[in-house]
Design an enzyme around this catalytic site. Structure first.
Site, PDB file in Angstrom:
ATOM      1  N   ASP A  20      64.666  77.451  28.974  1.00 55.41           N
ATOM      2  CA  ASP A  20      63.980  78.599  29.926  1.00 55.41           C
ATOM      3  C   ASP A  20      64.706  79.624  29.698  1.00 55.41           C
ATOM      4  OD1 ASP A  20      62.795  79.852  31.832  1.00 55.41           O
ATOM      5  OD2 ASP A  20      63.956  78.706  33.356  1.00 55.41           O
ATOM      6  N   ASN A  22      63.182  82.790  30.947  1.00 51.51           N
ATOM      7  CA  ASN A  22      62.957  83.918  31.970  1.00 51.51           C
ATOM      8  C   ASN A  22      63.215  83.330  33.361  1.00 51.51           C
ATOM      9  OD1 ASN A  22      60.834  81.962  32.454  1.00 51.51           O
ATOM     10  ND2 ASN A  22      59.245  83.546  31.821  1.00 51.51           N
ATOM     11  N   ASP A 199      45.419  67.346  17.926  1.00 48.72           N
ATOM     12  CA  ASP A 199      45.413  66.271  19.074  1.00 48.72           C
ATOM     13  C   ASP A 199      44.043  65.481  18.932  1.00 48.72           C
ATOM     14  OD1 ASP A 199      46.683  65.448  21.325  1.00 48.72           O
ATOM     15  OD2 ASP A 199      44.782  66.244  22.433  1.00 48.72           O
ATOM     16  N   GLU A 265      46.465  63.275  14.509  1.00 42.60           N
ATOM     17  CA  GLU A 265      46.863  62.111  15.734  1.00 42.60           C
ATOM     18  C   GLU A 265      45.886  61.423  15.786  1.00 42.60           C
ATOM     19  OE1 GLU A 265      48.213  61.440  20.251  1.00 42.60           O
ATOM     20  OE2 GLU A 265      46.537  62.857  19.753  1.00 42.60           O
TER      21      GLU A 265
END
Length: 548
Positions: A20, A22, A199, A265
C-alpha cells in the site's frame, strides 16, 4: 527460438495485499511498482496481477464493471503504464487476470440487459424463463452456494451466475459478446501487456439447450456436504465443446503481437482438469499454457504428483502445463501439507525443489518464497463471501490473502501505515523479507530458481519417472545428452536408495551420497547430474544422524 513462457517462473501478485503506497490500507499499483525489485531479484520471469479493473469489489475484483479502466482503489491507467515500464526495465513480463466468463451486475452491459427482453443487450447474458412451477430453468448450482439462477422481475426471467448473484454470466453463444470481449483484450495488448491469465477459462459457454446436470457419483463414506456444486456432474454448465472455438479466436488475436502468453485456469476435479489442460493447449491455435487446481488440494503423495505430470504429457504430448502449489484461492501449501513436513521450513524447501524441477511453466504465489503460512482469522476479520456464508464449515480464502510482509518490526510489517484490509499477524510478520536468514527460505528459492535457469534439462528436458515406492518421487529430466535426476522424500522419515552410476550433486540439496547410497532425511531431496543413466533402488534405511 524457444518461447520465454515454456519454462518461465510466474510470480502471482495479489494487488490488494502486496504493498500500500497511498495509505488507505489496500495495496495499489504504485506499491507494486516500488517492490518489483524483490521479484526480479528472486529470479522470476513474469508477474501475474490479480484483477485491477473497475469493480464494486463484491468478489475482490473478479466482478468487473469496466474492462477498460483501472479501479481507483489501485490507481490509474498512467500508474498501470508505469508499472509495465518498470517491470520491463527489470526484465519482467506482465500478465493480468482477465475475467471473461462473467461481469459485475453493475457493468453497463448487464444494467441494460436486465431492463427488458428487447433492448440491444437483451441477449448478452444467459436468460431463461422459469419452469411452469416458477422454479429455475435447470438444477445447476452456484459455487458460492444455492441455485446458479437469480430471478429478475423486470424481465420475468432468471439469469445465470456460476458464482455470486452479483456476477452474471455472459452469453458467449451470442456473436456480439465474443466480439466485444476480444476488443477488451486487444485494448490491453495495445498498452504493452505481455498476456493474460484467463479466469475460469472452462466456463465461457453453457449448454444452449439448458439441460440439467446428472448427480455426481457418490463417494465412499460420503456425509452431508455444504458443497452442493460438487454433488452434481457439472457437464452442462461448463467444459462445453464450443469453448475451443473461442479460444482459437483469442489465440488468433494474441498471435498478432510478439511474445504474448495466455495461461488459462481450469476449474474441475483433478482427472478432468488434466484432460482439459491438454485439450486447451493442444497444437498452436489455442492457449499457450493451462493450469488447474490439481496440485492445489490436499493430495500429497509420489503417485499423485506422478499421475498429474505423467498423465498430462502422455495425454497431451503437444500441450503445455503450468504447475503451482498455492494461489489466492487455496490454503497456503506449507499449512495445507503440514502433516507431511518435518517442519514448516523443511516442507517449504522440499516443495520449492519439487516445483522448480517440474516440466513446464511454474507459478509462485506472493509470500511463498518466504515459506509463508496460512493466517488464522476470526469471523469478524473475514471479507470472503463463501467464508461469511458457510462459516465455520468453510474458512474461505482470506487466510491466504493477508498482506505481504516486508519489515518484521515495522507497522503492519511494512505493508501499510494504515489499518490493512486484512490483518497482519505475528506468525506471518515473523517471515518478513528483512527477517529472512542468509540461508533461509528466500535464499533457497533464489538458488533453486537460479539452478532451474542454468540447467538445460530443468528448462527444456523431457520427464522420465523412476519406479520407486512411496514416499519417494524420482524422475530424470533429459535434454539431448544432458541429464539431471531429481529425487524427493515426501515423508518425515529417513529414506535410502542404492544408486548405480556416476553422478554428483547440482545446486542445494538435503541429502548425502556415500558408497553408492543416497540418504534422504525427512523432506530430503537431491538434484543429480550425470552423463549416463542412473539406477535407483530402495535399500535398508540408514539413520541420518549416523552420516551427518
Amino acid at each position: 527460438m524457444r518461447e520465454w513462457w515454456r519454462d518461465a517462473v510466474i510470480y502471482q501478485i495479489y494487488p490488494r495485499s502486496f504493498q500500500d503506497d497511498n495509505g488507505d490500507g489496500v495495496g495499489d499499483l504504485n506499491g507494486i511498482t516500488r517492490r518489483l525489485e524483490h521479484v526480479a531479484e528472486l529470479g522470476a520471469d513474469c508477474i501475474w496481477l490479480s484483477p485491477v479493473f473497475v469493480s464494486p469489489q463484491k468478489d475482490m475484483g473478479y466482478d468487473v464493471s469496466d474492462y477498460l479502466d483501472i479501479d481507483p482503489l489501485f490507481g490509474t491507467l498512467a500508474d498501470f503504464d508505469a508499472l509495465i515500464a518498470r517491470a520491463h526495465a527489470l526484465g519482467l513480463k506482465v500478465i493480468t487476470d482477465q475475467v471473461l466468463s462473467h461481469t459485475s451486475d453493475q457493468h453497463p452491459w448487464f444494467r441494460e440487459s436486465r431492463t427488458s427482453r428487447d433492448n440491444p443487450k437483451a441477449d448478452w447474458y444467459v436468460w431463461a424463463d422459469p419452469l411452469p412451477d416458477g422454479a429455475p430453468p435447470t438444477n445447476w448450482h452456484s459455487h458460492f452456494g444455492g441455485p446458479a439462477w437469480e430471478f429478475e422481475p423486470r424481465r420475468g426471467q432468471y439469469y445465470l451466475h456460476n458464482f455470486l448473484a452479483a456476477q452474471p454470466d455472459l452469453n458467449f453463444h451470442h456473436p456480439e459478446v465474443a466480439d466485444a470481449i476480444l476488443e477488451t483484450c486487444k485494448f490491453w495488448l495495445d498498452r504493452g501487456l505481455d498476456g493474460f491469465r484467463l479466469d475460469t477459462v472452462n466456463y465461457y459457454f453453457h449448454d444452449a439447450d439448458l439441460r440439467s446436470n446428472p448427480p455426481a457419483e457418490p463417494k465412499k463414506n460420503q456425509v452431508m456436504s455444504t458443497d452442493l456444486y460438487g454433488m452434481q456432474n457439472n457437464i452442462y454448465n461448463k467444459n462445453r465443446p464450443e469453448n475451443l472455438g473461442f479460444l482459437e479466436r483469442l489465440r488468433a488475436l494474441t498471435d498478432r503481437y510478439d511474445d504474448i502468453m495466455m495461461v488459462g485456469e481450469v476449474g474441475d476435479g483433478p482427472a478432468r482438469a488434466i484432460e482439459l489442460m491438454g485439450q486447451y493447449t493442444a497444437g498452436t491455435k489455442r492457449l499457450h499454457v493451462c493450469y488447474s487446481f490439481a496440485m492445489l488440494g490436499q493430495d500429497f503423495s509420489a503417485a499423485f504428483f506422478r499421475n498429474c505430470i505423467d498423465g498430462f504429457h502422455k495425454g497431451a504430448p503437444d500441450g503445455h502445463p503450468k504447475w503451482s502449489f498455492s494461489n489466492h484461492d487455496t490454503e497456503r501449501h506449507v499449512s495445507r501439507w503440514a502433516a507431511h513436513g518435518v517442519s514448516e521450513d523443511n516442507l517449504a524447501r522440499l516443495t520449492c525443489a519439487m516445483l522448480m524441477s517440474f516440466e513446464g511453466t511454474v507459478g509462485i504465489y506472493q509470500g511463498e518464497e518466504l515459506g509463508q503460512t496460512e493466517t488464522e482469522l476470526v469471523y469478524e476479520e473475514l471479507t470472503d463471501p463463501p467464508a461469511l456464508r458457510f462459516w465455520p464449515g468453510i474458512k474461505g480464502r482470506d487466510g491466504c490473502r493477508t498482506p505481504m510482509v516486508w519489515e518484521r518490526d515495522a507497522l503492519n510489517a511494512g505493508f501499510s501505515d494504515a489499518k490493512p484490509w486484512l490483518p497482519v499477524k505475528a506468525p506471518q510478520a515473523a517471515r518478513a523479507v528483512d527477517a529472512q536468514a542468509p540461508d533461509g527460505i528466500l535464499a533457497f528459492y533464489r538458488e533453486a530458481i537460479a539452478l532451474r535457469k542454468a540447467s538445460r534439462p530443468l528448462r527444456e528436458g523431457t520427464t522420465h519417472f523412476h519406479d520407486l515406492p512411496e514416499p519417494l518421487l524420482a524422475f530424470e529430466r533429459r535434454a539431448g545428452d544432458e541429464r539431471m535426476t531429481c529425487v524427493f522424500n515426501l515423508s518425515t522419515e529417513v529414506q535410502t536408495l542404492a544408486l548405480t552410476g556416476s553422478t554428483e550433486f547440482a545446486g542445494p540439496q538435503a541429502a548425502a551420497l556415500a558408497d553408492g547410497t543416497l540418504t534422504l532425511p525427512g523432506n530430503g531431496f537431491a538434484w543429480l547430474t550425470h552423463d549416463e543413466p542412473l539406477t535407483l533402488a530402495t535399500t535398508e534405511k540408514t539413520l541420518w544422524e549416523e552420516i551427518s
